[in-house]
Design an enzyme around this catalytic site. Structure first.
Site, PDB file in Angstrom:
ATOM      1  CD  GLU A   1      -5.194 -26.725  27.195  1.00 55.29           C
ATOM      2  OE1 GLU A   1      -5.682 -27.805  26.852  1.00 55.29           O
ATOM      3  OE2 GLU A   1      -5.855 -25.836  27.762  1.00 55.29           O
TER       4      GLU A   1
ATOM      5  CB  THR B   1      -0.935  -0.009   1.221  1.00 60.70           C
ATOM      6  OG1 THR B   1      -1.793  -1.134   1.103  1.00 60.70           O
ATOM      7  CG2 THR B   1      -1.776   1.249   1.302  1.00 60.70           C
TER       8      THR B   1
ATOM      9  CB  THR C   1       0.816  -3.684   6.241  1.00 61.55           C
ATOM     10  OG1 THR C   1      -0.451  -3.696   5.591  1.00 61.55           O
ATOM     11  CG2 THR C   1       1.426  -2.307   6.169  1.00 61.55           C
ATOM     12  CG  ASP C   2      -2.111  -7.769   3.857  1.00 62.09           C
ATOM     13  OD1 ASP C   2      -2.353  -6.786   4.580  1.00 62.09           O
ATOM     14  OD2 ASP C   2      -2.823  -8.075   2.880  1.00 62.09           O
TER      15      ASP C   2
ATOM     16  CE1 TYR D   1      -5.907   0.654   0.130  1.00 64.80           C
ATOM     17  CE2 TYR D   1      -4.055  -0.099  -1.183  1.00 64.80           C
ATOM     18  CZ  TYR D   1      -4.743  -0.073   0.012  1.00 64.80           C
ATOM     19  OH  TYR D   1      -4.264  -0.776   1.094  1.00 64.80           O
TER      20      TYR D   1
ATOM     21  CE  LYS E   1      -2.745  -4.943   8.097  1.00 66.62           C
ATOM     22  NZ  LYS E   1      -2.815  -4.977   6.627  1.00 66.62           N
TER      23      LYS E   1
END
Ligand SMILES: NC(=O)CC[C@H](N)C(=O)O
Length: 337
Positions: free
Chosen positions: A294, A20, A100-101, A34, A173
């Site tokens: 766990e 971006t 950024t992903d 965009y 993110k």
């Protein structure tokens, strides 16, 4: 006097990869719809003339892609270029512009594999440069100021977003849409205000020059995949991923403290018996997975991903598997990096 002042400025290489921060929208109100990865690096640099106040910058277009499409080959190509540039005497720091992903994955990979004290900063934006209140220009200015800062040396790879300096290892993110997208559960390392860096903490985990991994010695990355935990998740997904040719480890993005559904435990045990490593991570965005809570990790020969999220656990597993397939060694590496 002017030329002396010029020469004393840090020399920063900006490697552009897309995202971006290189995006353009149809109008100034298009903040979310965009096209990413359009603007070339020279245009990006020309768009922020203020960069020359803090550094002497040069640009290089390494690729031009949205980061969700990044492959291991792209990652290796970028890391090798960063390594070569970091050894050059005329380069004081490196900035990488990135979508950024998956930015956190690239930042962590560089943190683990590039042997340099010079600052490396990965940066992106949440709005394209054409939008009202575009965040890319200031994020880039901040990134260049950190890359040129003596205080940033020897602290590994950083991510600068929204005025904050984050450790590439810790940052993720957390929010989409908003400009405050990136968070570190242990807090940012510092802030940038008007091009000046303010530091409050330093990373404790091994990185860059202290890392036993070196991009100059890594030819290929082994196959490591992620499976997600949720109510009613079938074992068939684990079986299918486990049958993928050449797979060396599977990251289980478990629920809660990395818990694994009763029907999936045998599928993972069968894979372990075939030599595939099992890494328990968690889909919960904060906290960390405790060994032998766990699930009996010692008994099963499984590894826990510590506080690394599934995508970062995958990065560390791939890097670690270039050296060892022993789950005890893998666990040591997960504690240390
Ligand atoms: N904010 C962004 O950079 C997202 C754009 C794109 N999906 C990418 O990661 O490259």
């Amino acid at each position: 006097v002017e030329s002396v002042a010029q020469a004393s400025k840090p020399r920063i290489m900006i490697l552009a990869t897309g995202g971006t921060i290189a995006g353009t929208g149809a109008s100034s109100v298009n903040s979310a719809s965009y096209t990413a990865s359009k603007v070339a690096v020279d245009q990006l640099i020309a768009g922020v003339p203020e960069l020359s106040r803090v550094a002497e910058v040069r640009g290089e277009q390494v690729m031009q892609i949205a980061s969700e499409s990044l492959t291991n080959d792209d990652l290796l190509k970028l890391a090798r270029r960063v390594s070569v540039l970091s050894k050059r005497p005329d380069v004081d720091g490196i900035v990488i512009t990135h979508g950024t992903d998956t930015l956190e994955e690239t930042a962590y990979f560089l943190n683990l594999t590039v042997h340099t004290d010079k600052p490396i900063v990965v940066v992106g934006s949440m709005r394209p440069g054409t939008a009202l209140s575009a965040d890319g220009a200031l994020n880039l200015y901040d990134a260049v100021s950190v890359a040129g800062s003596k205080d940033a040396r020897g602290k590994g790879v950083f991510v600068t977003m929204n005025d904050e300096i984050h450790a590439g290892r810790d940052v993720t993110k957390m929010v989409n849409i908003k400009t405050e997208a990136f968070k570190s559960q242990w807090g940012p390392l510092g802030m940038v205000v008007e091009g000046k860096n303010y530091w409050f903490r330093a990373p404790i985990k091994r990185h860059t020059t202290q890392s036993e991994f070196d991009i100059d010695q890594i030819q290929t990355l082994p196959k490591v995949e992620i499976v997600y935990g949720y109510e009613n998740a079938p074992r068939a997904t684990v079986d299918a991923v486990g049958a993928s040719p050449g797979i060396q480890a599977i990251i289980h993005a478990g629920t809660g403290n990395g818990s694994v559904a009763n029907r999936i435990v045998p599928a993972l045990q069968e894979l372990r018996a075939k030599g595939v490593n099992v890494i328990r991570s968690a889909r919960v965005p904060a906290g960390f997975v405790v060994r032998n809570a766990e699930q009996p990790d010692d008994k099963y020969g499984w590894v826990v991903g510590h506080d690394l999220n599934p995508q970062k656990s995958r990065i560390l597993s791939m890097v670690a598997l270039t050296k060892t397939r022993d789950p005890k060694e893998l666990q040591r590496i997960f504690w240390e990096y």
